[in-house]
Enzyme design. Structure first.
Site, PDB file in Angstrom:
ATOM      1  N   SER A  64      90.419  44.563   3.075  1.00 47.01           N
ATOM      2  CA  SER A  64      91.307  43.558   2.498  1.00 47.01           C
ATOM      3  C   SER A  64      92.248  44.193   1.490  1.00 47.01           C
ATOM      4  CB  SER A  64      90.481  42.481   1.801  1.00 47.01           C
ATOM      5  OG  SER A  64      91.309  41.774   0.902  1.00 47.01           O
ATOM      6  N   HIS A  99      93.181  43.468   6.573  1.00 45.14           N
ATOM      7  CA  HIS A  99      92.946  42.051   6.255  1.00 45.14           C
ATOM      8  C   HIS A  99      93.918  41.632   5.150  1.00 45.14           C
ATOM      9  CE1 HIS A  99      90.265  38.475   5.979  1.00 45.14           C
ATOM     10  NE2 HIS A  99      90.532  38.527   4.686  1.00 45.14           N
ATOM     11  N   ASP A 117      95.190  38.763   2.730  1.00 45.80           N
ATOM     12  CA  ASP A 117      94.758  37.518   2.092  1.00 45.80           C
ATOM     13  C   ASP A 117      95.951  36.758   1.518  1.00 45.80           C
ATOM     14  OD1 ASP A 117      91.859  37.368   2.321  1.00 45.80           O
ATOM     15  OD2 ASP A 117      91.847  39.236   1.167  1.00 45.80           O
ATOM     16  N   MET A 135      97.284  33.476  -0.324  1.00 46.62           N
ATOM     17  CA  MET A 135      96.786  32.377  -1.187  1.00 46.62           C
ATOM     18  C   MET A 135      97.961  31.613  -1.776  1.00 46.62           C
ATOM     19  SD  MET A 135      93.772  34.294  -3.259  1.00 46.62           S
ATOM     20  CE  MET A 135      92.721  35.531  -2.466  1.00 46.62           C
ATOM     21  N   HIS A 174      94.397  36.196   6.821  1.00 43.12           N
ATOM     22  CA  HIS A 174      93.487  35.146   6.345  1.00 43.12           C
ATOM     23  C   HIS A 174      94.284  34.197   5.455  1.00 43.12           C
ATOM     24  CE1 HIS A 174      89.660  34.263   3.693  1.00 43.12           C
ATOM     25  NE2 HIS A 174      90.085  33.200   4.348  1.00 43.12           N
ATOM     26  N   MET A 194      94.612  31.306   3.073  1.00 42.47           N
ATOM     27  CA  MET A 194      93.916  30.411   2.140  1.00 42.47           C
ATOM     28  C   MET A 194      94.990  29.510   1.544  1.00 42.47           C
ATOM     29  SD  MET A 194      91.299  33.211   0.619  1.00 42.47           S
ATOM     30  CE  MET A 194      92.368  34.540   1.190  1.00 42.47           C
ATOM     31  N   MET A 213      82.898  32.878   4.953  1.00 43.30           N
ATOM     32  CA  MET A 213      83.117  33.341   3.575  1.00 43.30           C
ATOM     33  C   MET A 213      81.766  33.536   2.886  1.00 43.30           C
ATOM     34  SD  MET A 213      86.335  33.777   3.142  1.00 43.30           S
ATOM     35  CE  MET A 213      86.116  34.303   1.438  1.00 43.30           C
ATOM     36  N   GLY A 261      89.324  33.205  -3.102  1.00 50.17           N
ATOM     37  CA  GLY A 261      90.281  33.183  -4.213  1.00 50.17           C
ATOM     38  C   GLY A 261      90.414  34.519  -4.924  1.00 50.17           C
ATOM     39  N   PHE A 262      89.314  35.272  -4.985  1.00 51.86           N
ATOM     40  CA  PHE A 262      89.350  36.506  -5.761  1.00 51.86           C
ATOM     41  C   PHE A 262      88.508  37.590  -5.097  1.00 51.86           C
ATOM     42  CE2 PHE A 262      90.055  32.926  -8.518  1.00 51.86           C
ATOM     43  CZ  PHE A 262      91.202  33.312  -9.215  1.00 51.86           C
ATOM     44  N   GLY A 263      88.965  38.839  -5.240  1.00 51.35           N
ATOM     45  CA  GLY A 263      88.172  39.971  -4.793  1.00 51.35           C
ATOM     46  C   GLY A 263      87.132  40.327  -5.848  1.00 51.35           C
ATOM     47  N   GLY A 264      86.217  41.201  -5.475  1.00 55.32           N
ATOM     48  CA  GLY A 264      85.276  41.755  -6.430  1.00 55.32           C
ATOM     49  C   GLY A 264      84.118  40.847  -6.823  1.00 55.32           C
ATOM     50  N   ASP A 284      83.354  37.811   4.949  1.00 55.34           N
ATOM     51  CA  ASP A 284      84.365  38.166   3.950  1.00 55.34           C
ATOM     52  C   ASP A 284      83.887  37.809   2.554  1.00 55.34           C
ATOM     53  OD1 ASP A 284      86.695  38.611   2.527  1.00 55.34           O
ATOM     54  OD2 ASP A 284      87.884  37.091   3.576  1.00 55.34           O
ATOM     55  N   GLY A 288      82.319  40.332  -1.009  1.00 58.57           N
ATOM     56  CA  GLY A 288      81.164  41.075  -1.514  1.00 58.57           C
ATOM     57  C   GLY A 288      80.512  41.986  -0.488  1.00 58.57           C
ATOM     58  N   SER A 342      87.250  45.444  -2.311  1.00 58.03           N
ATOM     59  CA  SER A 342      86.992  46.426  -3.361  1.00 58.03           C
ATOM     60  C   SER A 342      86.216  47.630  -2.842  1.00 58.03           C
ATOM     61  CB  SER A 342      86.275  45.776  -4.544  1.00 58.03           C
ATOM     62  OG  SER A 342      85.372  44.803  -4.120  1.00 58.03           O
TER      63      SER A 342
HETATM   64  C1  DX5 Z   1      88.583  36.463  -1.139  1.00 59.16           C
HETATM   65  C2  DX5 Z   1      89.261  37.173  -0.002  1.00 59.16           C
HETATM   66  C3  DX5 Z   1      88.601  38.429   0.384  1.00 59.16           C
HETATM   67  C4  DX5 Z   1      88.526  39.447  -0.717  1.00 59.16           C
HETATM   68  C5  DX5 Z   1      87.308  40.271  -0.507  1.00 59.16           C
HETATM   69  O1  DX5 Z   1      89.081  35.188  -1.258  1.00 59.16           O
HETATM   70  O2  DX5 Z   1      89.333  36.365   1.142  1.00 59.16           O
HETATM   71  O3  DX5 Z   1      89.173  38.980   1.562  1.00 59.16           O
HETATM   72  O4  DX5 Z   1      89.625  40.286  -0.794  1.00 59.16           O
HETATM   73  O5  DX5 Z   1      87.208  41.142  -1.581  1.00 59.16           O
HETATM   74  P1  DX5 Z   1      85.828  41.895  -1.885  1.00 59.16           P
HETATM   75  O6  DX5 Z   1      85.488  42.699  -0.692  1.00 59.16           O
HETATM   76  O7  DX5 Z   1      86.172  42.699  -3.085  1.00 59.16           O
HETATM   77  O8  DX5 Z   1      84.809  40.828  -2.177  1.00 59.16           O
HETATM   78 ZN    ZN Z   2      89.926  37.306   3.089  1.00 62.87          ZN
END
Ligand code: DX5
Ligand code: ZN
Length: 223
Positions: free
Chosen positions: A8, A33, A35, A37, A66, A68, A137, A142-145, A175, A177, A198
Site C-alpha cells: 500500500s 495498492h 488507498d 480516501m 481501494h 474508501m 479489512m 482510514g490510517f496505515g500503521g 488489508d 496490520g 508500513s
Molecule cells: C487502511 C488502508 C490500508 C493501509 C494498510 O485504511 O486501507 O491499505 O495502508 O497499512 P498498514 O499495512 O500499515 O496497516
Molecule cells: Zn487499503
C-alpha cells in the site's frame, strides 16, 4: 492460488512517490495498492484519479485500487480510465452494490468488494459470483500503521469456505496490520492476497521486506 503481495502506497514517501513506487515494483511486488480516501467514508483524505493516472504512466505495475469513498459508483469510470486494474469499493459506502460491480466490469477492471471489521463477512456472500476479489479489512479503514485485529483470520476462513463451497475463483485479500508475524495467520486462514503498507513501503529495504513476507507464508494453505 499463489499469494500475491500488494504493498500500500499509503506509507510511501509522497514527496518522491514515483521513485518510491518504482522501487517497490522492482523489488517484486505483484501489485501496487492505492488507498483513496474522501474524508467522508473515512476520517482521512489522500488522493484521487490524477495521482493514479500519473503513477500509471511512470510505473509499470498492476494497480489494485481501494476506494474508501462514499457512493463510489460515481467515480468508477474515472478510476478505470485513470488506470485501475482492480477496483475495490466498500459495501457500507454504496447503496447499489450490483450496479457498481457491473459498472467496474463494463469499464474493463476487476471488481472487488470490501468490508470493515464490524461488518459481518457474510454480507458479501450474495455478490460473490460476480466478484473477482473480496478485501477483508483487518483494521478500521482510514490510517496505515494500525494493529491487526485478531478476529480477522476467522473472518477470512469463513469467506474462503463459502468461496470453495460454491466452487468460485474469487481472490481473498486482507488489508491492515499485515506483517511477517500476521501474514502467515492470514495465509493459513485462506487469504491469497496480502496488502501491506508500513511493512513494505515503511521498510528500509522493500525487497527484503517482500522476501520476508513471502518466506513467512511459505508452507501455509494457498502459499
Ligand atoms: C487502511 C488502508 C490500508 C493501509 C494498510 O485504511 O486501507 O491499505 O495502508 O497499512 P498498514 O499495512 O500499515 O496497516
Ligand atoms: Zn487499503
Amino acid at each position: 492460488m499463489e499469494i500475491l503481495l500488494s504493498p500500500s502506497i499509503l506509507s510511501a514517501d509522497f514527496a518522491a512517490l514515483g521513485d518510491s513506487c518504482a522501487r517497490v515494483a522492482d523489488a517484486g511486488a505483484d501489485m501496487l495498492h492505492i488507498d483513496v480516501m474522501d474524508g467522508v467514508f473515512v476520517p482521512n483524505l489522500t488522493f484521487g484519479m490524477p495521482v493514479l493516472r500519473a503513477l500509471k504512466k511512470r510505473v509499470a505495475a498492476v494497480y489494485d485500487v481501494h476506494l474508501m469513498i462514499d457512493r463510489p459508483h460515481r467515480y468508477v469510470r474515472e478510476f478505470c480510465e485513470a488506470g485501475a486494474d482492480w477496483l475495490t469499493f466498500h459495501l457500507e459506502a454504496e447503496p447499489d452494490v450490483e450496479d457498481t460491480i457491473e459498472a467496474i466490469r463494463a469499464a474493463g477492471a476487476k471488481p472487488g468488494l470490501s468490508v470493515k471489521p464490524g461488518t459481518p463477512v457474510e454480507a458479501v456472500f450474495p455478490y460473490l459470483d460476480r466478484l473477482a476479489m473480496v478485501l477483508v479489512m483487518s483494521v478500521e479503514p482510514g490510517f496505515g500503521g494500525q494493529s491487526f485485529l485478531p478476529q480477522s483470520p476467522g473472518r477470512i476462513a469463513a469467506l474462503r469456505r463459502e468461496i470453495e463451497r460454491r466452487g468460485l475463483t474469487v481472490r481473498v485479500s486482507v488489508d491492515g496490520g499485515v506483517n511477517a508475524a500476521t501474514a502467515p495467520l492470514c495465509a493459513a486462514a485462506g487469504a491469497d492476497t496480502l496488502v501491506a503498507g508500513s511493512a513494505v513501503f515503511g521498510a528500509p529495504d522493500p525487497a527484503a521486506a517482500i522476501a520476508s513476507l513471502r518466506e513467512a507464508c511459505r508452507g501455509e494453505v494457498g502459499a
